[in-house]
Write a protein that holds these residues in place. Structure first.
Motif, short mmCIF file in Angstrom:
data_model
loop_
_atom_site.label_atom_id
_atom_site.label_comp_id
_atom_site.label_asym_id
_atom_site.label_seq_id
_atom_site.Cartn_x
_atom_site.Cartn_y
_atom_site.Cartn_z
N ALA A 34 9.58 -63.31 9.68
CA ALA A 34 8.16 -63.00 9.85
C ALA A 34 7.65 -63.73 9.89
O ALA A 34 6.68 -63.99 10.20
CB ALA A 34 8.40 -62.71 8.35
N ILE A 35 7.83 -64.86 8.97
CA ILE A 35 6.89 -66.27 8.72
C ILE A 35 6.69 -66.63 10.35
O ILE A 35 5.12 -67.14 10.81
CB ILE A 35 7.12 -67.41 7.67
CG1 ILE A 35 6.81 -66.83 6.34
CG2 ILE A 35 5.95 -68.48 7.85
CD1 ILE A 35 7.50 -67.57 4.69
N LEU A 50 3.40 -66.39 12.50
CA LEU A 50 2.17 -67.64 12.57
C LEU A 50 2.68 -67.56 14.53
O LEU A 50 1.08 -67.96 15.07
CB LEU A 50 3.08 -68.90 12.58
CG LEU A 50 3.27 -68.60 10.80
CD1 LEU A 50 3.97 -70.24 10.51
CD2 LEU A 50 1.44 -69.16 10.49
N ALA A 51 2.94 -67.48 14.70
CA ALA A 51 3.02 -67.61 16.18
C ALA A 51 2.22 -66.74 17.40
O ALA A 51 1.57 -67.14 17.91
CB ALA A 51 4.70 -67.28 16.91
N PHE A 52 2.37 -65.50 16.81
CA PHE A 52 1.18 -64.36 16.70
C PHE A 52 -0.11 -64.21 16.96
O PHE A 52 -0.74 -64.32 17.80
CB PHE A 52 1.53 -63.09 16.07
CG PHE A 52 3.12 -61.60 16.70
CD1 PHE A 52 2.76 -62.05 18.29
CD2 PHE A 52 4.29 -61.81 16.50
CE1 PHE A 52 3.66 -61.20 18.89
CE2 PHE A 52 5.00 -61.27 17.29
CZ PHE A 52 4.17 -60.80 18.70
N ILE A 93 11.61 -73.15 9.07
CA ILE A 93 12.13 -72.08 7.98
C ILE A 93 12.89 -71.43 9.15
O ILE A 93 13.54 -70.70 9.17
CB ILE A 93 10.26 -71.08 7.29
CG1 ILE A 93 9.28 -71.46 5.96
CG2 ILE A 93 10.88 -69.39 7.16
CD1 ILE A 93 8.58 -71.21 6.33
N ALA A 94 12.17 -71.08 10.54
CA ALA A 94 13.43 -70.70 11.46
C ALA A 94 14.23 -70.71 11.84
O ALA A 94 15.73 -70.43 11.61
CB ALA A 94 12.12 -70.24 12.62
N VAL A 142 0.65 -77.04 10.78
CA VAL A 142 1.43 -75.48 10.88
C VAL A 142 2.68 -75.20 11.15
O VAL A 142 3.01 -74.37 10.27
CB VAL A 142 0.14 -74.08 9.92
CG1 VAL A 142 0.70 -73.00 9.83
CG2 VAL A 142 -1.00 -74.50 9.13
N VAL A 143 2.71 -74.24 12.31
CA VAL A 143 3.69 -74.16 12.96
C VAL A 143 5.00 -74.94 12.88
O VAL A 143 6.66 -74.83 12.91
CB VAL A 143 3.13 -73.40 14.25
CG1 VAL A 143 4.76 -73.02 15.11
CG2 VAL A 143 2.14 -72.79 14.62
#
Length: 283
Positions: free
Chosen positions: A58-59, A63-65, A96-97, A88-89
């Motif tokens: 989700a995080i 962020l990408a969206f 996290i991904a 941040v990304v």
């Protein structure tokens, strides 16, 4: 009676005995209870898997969206805030991904072990990567990782369905088998949960004229269609005997569901990556 006919009759009788022994012997087989344990564990594990995956993905996806939405609606603002958003990304979303994919590999390995121990499967794994760099690359690009993601998400649905089957099958069997204990209690039995309503309607049109029968509502109140209530000990014993037979069928049904889940697990988790914790890559 000829010898051939006697031999045929003996073979048929032996087959019938073997079939009855197989049908009744489901109660004494360890595999039955291992299958039930697997079905029972599927529910909490499925909830845990989907929680980990949804939280982990989700995080970075959010962020990408957010970056895409800002670039579409406020391109000037994206030029100003582009570097902070990229940091941040890069510093938060991507790690996290990646950690979520690593967790997916470990949870897939856990599912393989559970299937091997409880369902009697022998799911092979892929060859371990040589070195940390190759292992990290395979975490992202290996097809087995994404097969594991799909399997873990589907485990949520499988867990709910397994839990429903266990509860319904066990409750239904207990209600029948325990009839001598509650045969005078009208509150205990097999009843409809809700009323049934049937609304028939018929319309026929032909060359400008119409036959229309007004709908008539037919209702069956709660429990009127199907109910089980006995008020004598002999009838309760008969119901209990039927319950034993139903219980044997239910156990075979549990075994059949577990067999299907074993084949499904083998299909999706075959040749996936080994556990990073239990089989670390060579340096």
């Amino acid at each position: 009676m000829s010898m051939t006919q006697r031999s045929t009759d003996g073979t048929a009788l032996e087959r019938a005995r073997d079939g009855i022994r197989w049908f009744v012997g489901v109660v004494a087989r360890k595999r039955t209870y291992a299958n039930i344990a697997y079905l029972f564990l599927s529910f909490p594990l499925g909830i845990g898997y989907v929680t980990v995956l949804v939280t982990g993905f989700a995080i970075p996806i959010g962020l990408a969206f957010a970056v895409v939405d800002i670039g579409r609606t406020e391109p000037v603002a994206l030029l100003v805030a582009g570097i902070p958003l990229a940091l941040v990304v890069g510093c938060l979303g991507i790690p996290i991904a990646f950690c979520t994919l690593v967790a997916t590999i470990e949870l897939s390995a856990l599912e393989r072990r559970l299937a091997d121990r409880l369902l009697g499967t022998a799911i092979p794994t892929a060859d371990p990567a040589e070195g940390l760099r190759e292992r990290a690359r395979r975490v992202v690009v290996d097809r087995g990782t994404w097969k594991g993601v799909g399997y873990l998400f589907s485990k949520f649905v499988i867990g709910i369905a397994s839990f429903v089957c266990l509860v319904v099958g066990t409750t239904f069997t207990y209600t029948l088998v325990a009839a001598p204990l509650h045969y005078r209690d009208q509150r205990v039995g097999i009843h409809l949960g809700d009323a049934i309503e049937f609304v028939p309607e018929f319309t026929y049109r032909h060359e400008g004229w119409t036959i229309d029968i007004s709908p008539i509502t037919l209702s069956l109140a709660d429990g009127e269609l199907i109910s089980l209530y006995v008020d004598s000990v002999p009838a309760a014993l008969v119901v209990s005997a039927v319950g034993v037979l139903v219980g044997l069928v239910v156990l075979h049904l549990f075994n059949a569901i577990a067999w299907l889940l074993a084949r499904y697990t083998e299909l999706l988790l075959r040749n996936t990556q080994p556990s990073i914790v239990s089989e670390p890559p060579e340096r």
